[in-house]
Design an enzyme around this catalytic site. Structure first.
Site, PDB file in Angstrom:
ATOM      1  N   LYS A  71       0.905  -1.137   0.107  1.00 18.67           N
ATOM      2  CA  LYS A  71      -0.103   0.149   0.066  1.00 18.67           C
ATOM      3  C   LYS A  71       0.705   1.272  -0.078  1.00 18.67           C
ATOM      4  CE  LYS A  71      -3.378   2.746   2.333  1.00 18.67           C
ATOM      5  NZ  LYS A  71      -3.683   3.168   3.583  1.00 18.67           N
ATOM      6  N   ASN A  87      -9.686   2.046   9.438  1.00 17.83           N
ATOM      7  CA  ASN A  87      -8.822   1.868  10.499  1.00 17.83           C
ATOM      8  C   ASN A  87      -9.307   2.505  12.025  1.00 17.83           C
ATOM      9  OD1 ASN A  87      -5.168   2.207  11.071  1.00 17.83           O
ATOM     10  ND2 ASN A  87      -6.816   1.475  12.387  1.00 17.83           N
ATOM     11  N   THR A  88      -9.157   4.023  11.770  1.00 12.29           N
ATOM     12  CA  THR A  88      -9.591   4.716  12.790  1.00 12.29           C
ATOM     13  C   THR A  88     -10.846   4.501  13.600  1.00 12.29           C
ATOM     14  OG1 THR A  88      -8.152   6.358  12.124  1.00 12.29           O
ATOM     15  CG2 THR A  88      -9.734   7.194  14.067  1.00 12.29           C
ATOM     16  N   GLY A 135      -7.814   9.839   9.305  1.00 12.02           N
ATOM     17  CA  GLY A 135      -8.256   9.712  10.509  1.00 12.02           C
ATOM     18  C   GLY A 135      -9.286  10.825  10.899  1.00 12.02           C
ATOM     19  N   ALA A 164      -9.534   6.412   3.696  1.00 11.82           N
ATOM     20  CA  ALA A 164      -9.221   7.531   4.596  1.00 11.82           C
ATOM     21  C   ALA A 164     -10.606   8.286   4.733  1.00 11.82           C
ATOM     22  CB  ALA A 164      -8.109   8.347   4.220  1.00 11.82           C
ATOM     23  N   GLY A 165     -10.965   8.448   6.092  1.00 11.84           N
ATOM     24  CA  GLY A 165     -11.936   9.387   6.266  1.00 11.84           C
ATOM     25  C   GLY A 165     -13.152   8.637   6.574  1.00 11.84           C
TER      26      GLY A 165
END
Length: 259
Positions: free
Chosen positions: A101, A210-211, A162, A188-189
């Site tokens: 990645k 993830n976050t 994040g 992301a986001g």
């Protein structure tokens, strides 16, 4: 229905990819991965022990079953193409899959990816036989250039890493999906299961989260919620969502029998 995800010739049943940062413990990360049904797991190379010395402070790989998951090294922290290429080669030399990645974000505040360095690194790594999954701004022109350079996927951001703000780049992502001949993974986001479902309904091939899972009060339950949201969004997309209208359209129209 239920078409599998195919990346670089490899087939996956899950369309949810998980990151491994920010979890309160390696054990909670391990359990959330299992609950999510994910088959691809990203690991920041700077957080992994590739030396074989069993560093107790960089033992994350001990908690990820390489027989169950595809370990996807990521180059987070790389400032330019040279650093990213070096990290990818190091990971491959240490025995990790020749997948990467690709993340190059020199801006420490917003962590936005560098398009020029990302394209350069993709050209180098794809020529060396890596399956390259580049993280990019939601730029349709760049996405096509990366595809032409040999990228296995493109991974446009929904909003900054994040931030949990969802698909602020929805219109651009839609163009990328329309034009792409490789899988599109929204990365992301994504801060809520509804964001993941929205991306899948839009036609994305997968999402990376993830976050939102890692910082949840209950990461395991949140992982399950994302799993269901991705499946629901994909099913809706494959089933054919109705078109939108500017005016009301009655679901039970009046007919002559009332007259």
């Amino acid at each position: 229905m239920n078409q599998p995800l195919v990346i670089a010739g490899r087939t996956f049943q899950s369309r949810l990819l998980l990151g491994t940062g920010k979890f309160p413990s390696h054990e909670s990360m391990r359990d959330a991965l299992a609950a999510s049904g994910a088959e691809i797991v990203t690991v920041a190379l700077r957080r992994a022990d590739l030396s074989g010395t069993r560093d107790p402070y960089a033992d994350i790989l001990d908690f990820i079953d390489s027989e169950k998951y595809l370990l996807l090294p990521n180059t987070s922290g790389a400032m330019n193409a040279e650093e990213a290429v070096r990290l990818a080669r190091l990971a491959a030399a240490s025995g990790l899959p020749k997948w990467v990645k690709l993340e190059i974000h020199p801006d420490p505040q917003y962590l936005l990816p560098d398009p020029i360095e990302t394209l350069r690194a993709t050209e180098i790594l794809a020529a060396e036989g890596f399956a390259v999954l580049p993280y990019i701004n939601a730029d349709p022109v760049l996405a096509k250039r990366l595809e032409e350079a040999g990228a296995a996927t493109v991974m446009p951001l929904g909003s900054p890493i994040g931030s949990n703000r969802g698909l602020e780049t929805r219109a651009q992502i839609a163009i990328i999906i329309e034009q792409a001949c490789v899988p599109v993974i929204v990365d992301a986001g994504i801060g809520a299961p509804s964001h993941a479902a929205e991306a899948m309904e839009l036609g994305a091939d997968a999402v990376l989260v993830n976050t939102a899972i890692a910082v949840a009060n209950n990461p395991i339950r949140m992982a399950i919620a994302f799993k269901m949201a991705v499946e629901a969004g994909r099913s809706a997309c494959e089933s054919g969502l109705p078109s939108q209208a500017d005016t009301a359209i009655p679901t039970s129209p009046l007919t002559a029998f009332l007259q």
